[in-house]
Design a protein around this motif. Structure first.
Motif, PDB file in Angstrom:
ATOM      1  N   CYS A   1       0.821  -1.137   0.143  1.00 43.09           N
ATOM      2  CA  CYS A   1       0.014  -0.046  -0.133  1.00 43.09           C
ATOM      3  C   CYS A   1       0.751   1.266  -0.107  1.00 43.09           C
ATOM      4  N   GLN A   2       1.757   1.143   0.758  1.00 44.35           N
ATOM      5  CA  GLN A   2       2.826   2.395   0.731  1.00 44.35           C
ATOM      6  C   GLN A   2       3.542   2.725  -0.413  1.00 44.35           C
ATOM      7  N   HIS A   3       3.887   1.686  -1.302  1.00 44.06           N
ATOM      8  CA  HIS A   3       4.660   1.800  -2.543  1.00 44.06           C
ATOM      9  C   HIS A   3       3.340   2.336  -3.741  1.00 44.06           C
ATOM     10  N   ASP A   4       2.144   1.897  -3.271  1.00 42.13           N
ATOM     11  CA  ASP A   4       1.028   2.136  -4.405  1.00 42.13           C
ATOM     12  C   ASP A   4       0.869   3.750  -4.055  1.00 42.13           C
ATOM     13  N   HIS A   5       0.559   3.924  -2.804  1.00 43.89           N
ATOM     14  CA  HIS A   5       0.342   5.539  -2.422  1.00 43.89           C
ATOM     15  C   HIS A   5       1.380   6.314  -3.145  1.00 43.89           C
ATOM     16  N   TRP A   6       2.672   6.020  -2.992  1.00 40.72           N
ATOM     17  CA  TRP A   6       3.779   6.728  -3.491  1.00 40.72           C
ATOM     18  C   TRP A   6       3.670   7.054  -4.817  1.00 40.72           C
ATOM     19  N   ARG A   7       3.377   6.087  -5.825  1.00 41.31           N
ATOM     20  CA  ARG A   7       3.192   6.206  -7.199  1.00 41.31           C
ATOM     21  C   ARG A   7       2.187   7.190  -7.578  1.00 41.31           C
ATOM     22  N   ARG A   8       1.272   7.185  -6.711  1.00 37.20           N
ATOM     23  CA  ARG A   8      -0.337   7.576  -7.101  1.00 37.20           C
ATOM     24  C   ARG A   8      -0.287   9.277  -6.609  1.00 37.20           C
TER      25      ARG A   8
END
Length: 372
Positions: free
Chosen positions: A32-39
């Protein structure tokens, strides 16, 4: 909102969920952290960090929004007035407008939310710095939610703004800190008063979890459970409210005994939830056991005693299986309660009005049953 859900997927989080190293925003896991960073979090991370990290940044943002709402809601009343604390129309620093927050008349009823918050902050700091004790803390902390002049609690939108002001002031302290715990409680209650029940639910659930995690006193846990039950009811989640109120009543019996006012209040709340769910037999049984105690300990004219009798009568006449004797008992109970309420509280008191309306309904039910 206080941050109790994942910033990426909004799932509920444990208190020790992983955080962004820089801004401390919380996630379920590294995915979730990596996904939020990309978004897009990459663009916001530094800004949130500069704002005091995620919880502080969020509270500051919510506070500013709540102040704007309060100022707009009070604009008609505050036109041409000045703050009784700083004597200015616009706040010198924030440039915010005034609010009308209490029952004070004349110029004393107008202030900036920022001025009210600063006043409360100074009073609480004096208690802490001079070790004045819990009693002094309770008195001083009341300035966060009630007027120092007329002592009336601040109304909905103003109370909500002060709730956020209080939370943003103390949220960085340890969970065991008294002011922080009081601030979380105030935020939940002020959100509920402003009818932001979904937001209030998140805060109150977090507060209960916090008390249980740090081993808070049973008294605080029971009070938090009771507040949480009220929010469940406001959201129409009656079964969950009933479950909590049953637990609170049982806990009060063990902690305080059957004659304590808080135990009787818990019994009344429990009976009300039973009534809402049309579990009339259980409500009647509970109130038949607790009403005599309330009448003996609190007195006939006590508001809680009167409300218990009113609720008991409703459980009698609302039941589709009510007999003529049940309906007659409901009418006689309400007639007696109405006389007492008029003598003690007066004819315009809300409790008196509620009893009078119930009496009309009970008489109508009795007449309909008699004519069958």
């Amino acid at each position: 909102m206080i941050l109790t859900t994942c910033a990426a997927c909004a799932a509920p989080l444990a208190h020790d969920a992983p955080r962004c190293v820089r801004c401390k925003i919380r996630y379920c896991d590294s995915t979730c952290q990596h996904d939020h960073w990309r978004r897009g979090h990459k663009q916001m991370c530094k800004k949130i960090h500069r704002g005091g990290n995620a919880e502080q940044y969020n509270a500051d943002k919510k506070y500013k929004e709540a102040v704007a709402v309060a100022v707009e809601a009070c604009a008609k009343d505050t036109k041409g007035q000045t703050c009784y604390i700083c004597t200015q129309a616009l706040h010198w620093k924030t440039k915010e407008g005034l609010v009308r927050m209490c029952a004070c008349r004349g110029t004393a009823g107008f202030a900036h939310v920022s001025c009210l918050a600063e006043q409360a902050k100074i009073l609480v700091a004096e208690v802490e710095e001079n070790n004045l004790g819990d009693k002094a803390m309770d008195v001083r902390f009341a300035r966060w939610y009630s007027c120092s002049l007329c002592e009336q609690q601040y109304h909905g939108v103003v109370g909500c703004a002060l709730g956020w002001a209080c939370w943003k002031t103390y949220l960085g302290r340890p969970e065991t800190d008294t002011a922080r715990k009081l601030a979380m409680n105030l935020l939940g209650n002020s959100l509920a008063i402003a009818n932001h029940h979904v937001d209030a639910l998140t805060v109150k659930e977090a507060e209960l979890s916090m008390h249980q995690r740090v081993g808070g006193p049973e008294e605080h846990i029971l009070a938090t459970r009771s507040n949480l039950a009220m929010t469940y009811r406001a959201l129409g989640r009656e079964e969950e409210a009933l479950h909590l109120r049953r637990e609170v009543y049982s806990g009060r019996l063990k902690l305080n005994g059957e004659e304590h006012e808080e135990t009787l209040r818990a019994a009344f709340n429990y009976a009300n939830s039973l009534l809402s769910l049309q579990r009339y037999a259980e409500a009647k049984a509970l109130l038949r056991k607790t009403m005599p105690v309330a009448r003996r300990v609190l007195g006939e004219g006590n508001r809680l005693t009167l409300k218990m009798r009113w609720t008991y009568a409703k459980a009698l006449y609302k039941d589709n299986r009510a007999t003529l004797d049940d309906l007659r008992e409901a009418v006689s109970t309400l007639e007696d309660a109405e006389r007492t309420a008029r003598q003690v509280l007066g004819g315009v008191h809300p409790t008196t009005g509620e009893i009078e309306r119930a009496l009309r309904d009970a008489r109508a039910a009795l007449q309909a049953a008699t004519e069958k």
